[in-house]
Design a protein around this motif. Structure first.
Motif, PDB file in Angstrom:
ATOM      1  N   MET A   1     -59.147 -26.278  73.791  1.00  0.00           N
ATOM      2  CA  MET A   1     -59.171 -26.761  74.929  1.00  0.00           C
ATOM      3  C   MET A   1     -59.351 -28.135  74.760  1.00  0.00           C
ATOM      4  SD  MET A   1     -61.534 -25.639  78.038  1.00  0.00           S
ATOM      5  CE  MET A   1     -60.981 -23.747  77.860  1.00  0.00           C
ATOM      6  N   ALA A   2     -58.741 -28.963  75.601  1.00  0.00           N
ATOM      7  CA  ALA A   2     -58.784 -30.409  75.697  1.00  0.00           C
ATOM      8  C   ALA A   2     -60.171 -30.846  76.378  1.00  0.00           C
ATOM      9  CB  ALA A   2     -57.706 -31.025  76.424  1.00  0.00           C
ATOM     10  N   GLU A   3     -60.580 -31.947  75.609  1.00  0.00           N
ATOM     11  CA  GLU A   3     -61.923 -32.407  76.218  1.00  0.00           C
ATOM     12  C   GLU A   3     -61.793 -33.280  77.398  1.00  0.00           C
ATOM     13  OE1 GLU A   3     -64.501 -33.784  73.018  1.00  0.00           O
ATOM     14  OE2 GLU A   3     -64.326 -32.065  72.092  1.00  0.00           O
ATOM     15  N   PHE A   4     -60.927 -32.763  78.568  1.00  0.00           N
ATOM     16  CA  PHE A   4     -61.029 -33.554  79.699  1.00  0.00           C
ATOM     17  C   PHE A   4     -61.842 -33.220  80.758  1.00  0.00           C
ATOM     18  CE2 PHE A   4     -56.348 -33.128  78.626  1.00  0.00           C
ATOM     19  CZ  PHE A   4     -56.302 -34.471  78.148  1.00  0.00           C
ATOM     20  N   CYS A   5     -62.338 -33.983  81.815  1.00  0.00           N
ATOM     21  CA  CYS A   5     -63.403 -33.803  82.706  1.00  0.00           C
ATOM     22  C   CYS A   5     -63.028 -32.472  83.222  1.00  0.00           C
ATOM     23  CB  CYS A   5     -63.253 -34.931  83.795  1.00  0.00           C
ATOM     24  SG  CYS A   5     -63.953 -36.348  83.095  1.00  0.00           S
ATOM     25  N   SER A   6     -61.904 -32.067  83.789  1.00  0.00           N
ATOM     26  CA  SER A   6     -61.530 -30.788  84.399  1.00  0.00           C
ATOM     27  C   SER A   6     -62.016 -29.647  83.555  1.00  0.00           C
ATOM     28  CB  SER A   6     -60.200 -30.692  84.746  1.00  0.00           C
ATOM     29  OG  SER A   6     -59.310 -30.847  83.613  1.00  0.00           O
ATOM     30  N   ASN A   7     -62.258 -29.896  82.051  1.00  0.00           N
ATOM     31  CA  ASN A   7     -62.622 -28.596  81.355  1.00  0.00           C
ATOM     32  C   ASN A   7     -64.229 -28.617  81.147  1.00  0.00           C
ATOM     33  OD1 ASN A   7     -59.929 -27.768  81.261  1.00  0.00           O
ATOM     34  ND2 ASN A   7     -59.534 -29.014  79.701  1.00  0.00           N
ATOM     35  N   CYS A   8     -64.914 -29.645  81.479  1.00  0.00           N
ATOM     36  CA  CYS A   8     -66.372 -29.761  81.340  1.00  0.00           C
ATOM     37  C   CYS A   8     -67.003 -29.012  82.131  1.00  0.00           C
ATOM     38  CB  CYS A   8     -66.525 -31.337  81.253  1.00  0.00           C
ATOM     39  SG  CYS A   8     -68.228 -31.625  80.975  1.00  0.00           S
ATOM     40  N   ARG A   9     -68.243 -28.484  81.778  1.00  0.00           N
ATOM     41  CA  ARG A   9     -69.284 -27.911  82.876  1.00  0.00           C
ATOM     42  C   ARG A   9     -69.935 -28.663  83.611  1.00  0.00           C
ATOM     43  NH1 ARG A   9     -74.541 -26.321  80.606  1.00  0.00           N
ATOM     44  NH2 ARG A   9     -74.877 -27.682  78.742  1.00  0.00           N
ATOM     45  N   LEU A  10     -69.916 -30.096  83.410  1.00  0.00           N
ATOM     46  CA  LEU A  10     -70.587 -31.026  84.049  1.00  0.00           C
ATOM     47  C   LEU A  10     -69.758 -31.689  85.109  1.00  0.00           C
ATOM     48  CD1 LEU A  10     -72.351 -32.834  81.034  1.00  0.00           C
ATOM     49  CD2 LEU A  10     -73.363 -31.074  82.574  1.00  0.00           C
ATOM     50  N   PHE A  11     -68.485 -30.996  85.381  1.00  0.00           N
ATOM     51  CA  PHE A  11     -67.394 -31.625  86.144  1.00  0.00           C
ATOM     52  C   PHE A  11     -67.691 -30.774  87.459  1.00  0.00           C
ATOM     53  CE2 PHE A  11     -63.405 -31.141  88.129  1.00  0.00           C
ATOM     54  CZ  PHE A  11     -62.871 -32.539  88.278  1.00  0.00           C
ATOM     55  N   HIS A  12     -67.824 -31.440  88.710  1.00  0.00           N
ATOM     56  CA  HIS A  12     -67.815 -30.719  90.004  1.00  0.00           C
ATOM     57  C   HIS A  12     -66.480 -31.077  90.880  1.00  0.00           C
ATOM     58  CE1 HIS A  12     -69.800 -28.820  93.285  1.00  0.00           C
ATOM     59  NE2 HIS A  12     -69.250 -29.773  94.195  1.00  0.00           N
ATOM     60  N   GLU A  13     -65.846 -29.840  90.907  1.00  0.00           N
ATOM     61  CA  GLU A  13     -64.345 -30.173  91.465  1.00  0.00           C
ATOM     62  C   GLU A  13     -64.632 -30.659  93.004  1.00  0.00           C
ATOM     63  OE1 GLU A  13     -60.294 -27.925  91.138  1.00  0.00           O
ATOM     64  OE2 GLU A  13     -61.824 -26.999  90.511  1.00  0.00           O
ATOM     65  N   SER A  14     -63.989 -31.495  93.496  1.00  0.00           N
ATOM     66  CA  SER A  14     -64.000 -31.846  94.623  1.00  0.00           C
ATOM     67  C   SER A  14     -62.609 -31.258  95.537  1.00  0.00           C
ATOM     68  CB  SER A  14     -64.063 -33.545  95.252  1.00  0.00           C
ATOM     69  OG  SER A  14     -62.799 -34.105  94.508  1.00  0.00           O
ATOM     70  N   ARG A  15     -62.489 -31.718  96.748  1.00  0.00           N
ATOM     71  CA  ARG A  15     -61.582 -31.043  97.482  1.00  0.00           C
ATOM     72  C   ARG A  15     -60.131 -31.852  97.178  1.00  0.00           C
ATOM     73  NH1 ARG A  15     -64.099 -30.694 103.623  1.00  0.00           N
ATOM     74  NH2 ARG A  15     -65.751 -29.444 102.978  1.00  0.00           N
ATOM     75  N   SER A  16     -60.200 -32.804  96.659  1.00  0.00           N
ATOM     76  CA  SER A  16     -58.955 -33.541  95.871  1.00  0.00           C
ATOM     77  C   SER A  16     -58.602 -32.683  94.749  1.00  0.00           C
ATOM     78  CB  SER A  16     -59.162 -35.016  95.555  1.00  0.00           C
ATOM     79  OG  SER A  16     -57.927 -35.492  95.090  1.00  0.00           O
ATOM     80  N   ALA A  17     -57.212 -32.522  94.713  1.00  0.00           N
ATOM     81  CA  ALA A  17     -56.793 -31.648  93.676  1.00  0.00           C
ATOM     82  C   ALA A  17     -56.977 -32.347  92.236  1.00  0.00           C
ATOM     83  CB  ALA A  17     -55.398 -31.325  94.029  1.00  0.00           C
ATOM     84  N   ASN A  18     -57.120 -33.906  92.331  1.00  0.00           N
ATOM     85  CA  ASN A  18     -56.768 -34.602  91.301  1.00  0.00           C
ATOM     86  C   ASN A  18     -58.372 -35.505  90.699  1.00  0.00           C
ATOM     87  OD1 ASN A  18     -54.980 -35.211  89.172  1.00  0.00           O
ATOM     88  ND2 ASN A  18     -54.187 -36.863  90.173  1.00  0.00           N
ATOM     89  N   ALA A  19     -59.326 -35.231  91.566  1.00  0.00           N
ATOM     90  CA  ALA A  19     -60.513 -35.612  91.239  1.00  0.00           C
ATOM     91  C   ALA A  19     -61.676 -34.802  91.215  1.00  0.00           C
ATOM     92  CB  ALA A  19     -60.641 -37.089  92.299  1.00  0.00           C
ATOM     93  N   GLY A  20     -62.917 -35.217  90.973  1.00  0.00           N
ATOM     94  CA  GLY A  20     -64.213 -34.544  90.941  1.00  0.00           C
ATOM     95  C   GLY A  20     -65.380 -35.418  90.844  1.00  0.00           C
ATOM     96  N   LEU A  21     -66.604 -34.914  90.516  1.00  0.00           N
ATOM     97  CA  LEU A  21     -67.526 -35.520  90.470  1.00  0.00           C
ATOM     98  C   LEU A  21     -68.422 -35.322  89.159  1.00  0.00           C
ATOM     99  CD1 LEU A  21     -69.289 -35.149  93.986  1.00  0.00           C
ATOM    100  CD2 LEU A  21     -67.996 -37.176  93.086  1.00  0.00           C
ATOM    101  N   CYS A  22     -68.854 -36.377  88.512  1.00  0.00           N
ATOM    102  CA  CYS A  22     -69.414 -36.045  87.026  1.00  0.00           C
ATOM    103  C   CYS A  22     -70.807 -35.894  87.128  1.00  0.00           C
ATOM    104  CB  CYS A  22     -69.087 -37.365  86.037  1.00  0.00           C
ATOM    105  SG  CYS A  22     -69.914 -36.964  84.584  1.00  0.00           S
ATOM    106  N   ARG A  23     -71.489 -34.838  86.689  1.00  0.00           N
ATOM    107  CA  ARG A  23     -72.724 -34.588  86.889  1.00  0.00           C
ATOM    108  C   ARG A  23     -73.559 -34.734  85.535  1.00  0.00           C
ATOM    109  NH1 ARG A  23     -73.495 -31.104  91.570  1.00  0.00           N
ATOM    110  NH2 ARG A  23     -72.227 -32.424  93.334  1.00  0.00           N
ATOM    111  N   ALA A  24     -73.177 -35.559  84.733  1.00  0.00           N
ATOM    112  CA  ALA A  24     -73.465 -35.820  83.378  1.00  0.00           C
ATOM    113  C   ALA A  24     -75.083 -36.467  83.268  1.00  0.00           C
ATOM    114  CB  ALA A  24     -72.704 -36.464  82.440  1.00  0.00           C
ATOM    115  N   HIS A  25     -75.376 -37.271  84.409  1.00  0.00           N
ATOM    116  CA  HIS A  25     -76.405 -38.343  84.446  1.00  0.00           C
ATOM    117  C   HIS A  25     -76.811 -38.075  86.109  1.00  0.00           C
ATOM    118  CE1 HIS A  25     -75.956 -39.604  80.463  1.00  0.00           C
ATOM    119  NE2 HIS A  25     -74.755 -39.906  80.782  1.00  0.00           N
ATOM    120  N   PRO A  26     -77.593 -38.518  86.529  1.00  0.00           N
ATOM    121  CA  PRO A  26     -78.222 -38.456  87.868  1.00  0.00           C
ATOM    122  C   PRO A  26     -77.473 -39.440  88.599  1.00  0.00           C
ATOM    123  CG  PRO A  26     -80.226 -39.110  86.390  1.00  0.00           C
ATOM    124  CD  PRO A  26     -79.008 -38.915  85.538  1.00  0.00           C
TER     125      PRO A  26
END
Length: 65
Positions: A1-26
């Motif tokens: 599996m590619a190490e993209f943000c969309s495949n990361c457990r720290l990625f929080h998907e937003s309503r936009s189909a192409n973006a999200g929020l990174c929860r790796a840090h505060p």
């Protein structure tokens, strides 16, 4: 599996189909006193990647038993 943000457990998907929020840090403080999580694209990547789900750690299991 590619190490993209969309495949990361720290990625929080937003309503936009192409973006999200990174929860790796505060969230980062803003000048108005609010705080926001960094916005990332689904195909971005960084050094904080975490697999979905986290990998099994057999060494940890031996320590607990």
């Amino acid at each position: 599996m590619a190490e993209f943000c969309s495949n990361c457990r720290l990625f929080h998907e937003s309503r936009s189909a192409n973006a999200g929020l990174c929860r790796a840090h505060p969230p980062r403080a803003q000048a108005d006193g609010s705080a926001i999580w960094p916005s990332v694209n689904r195909n971005d990547w960084c050094g904080e990647y975490r697999q979905i789900p986290p990998p099994e750690n057999p060494g940890l299991r031996k320590m607990v038993i």
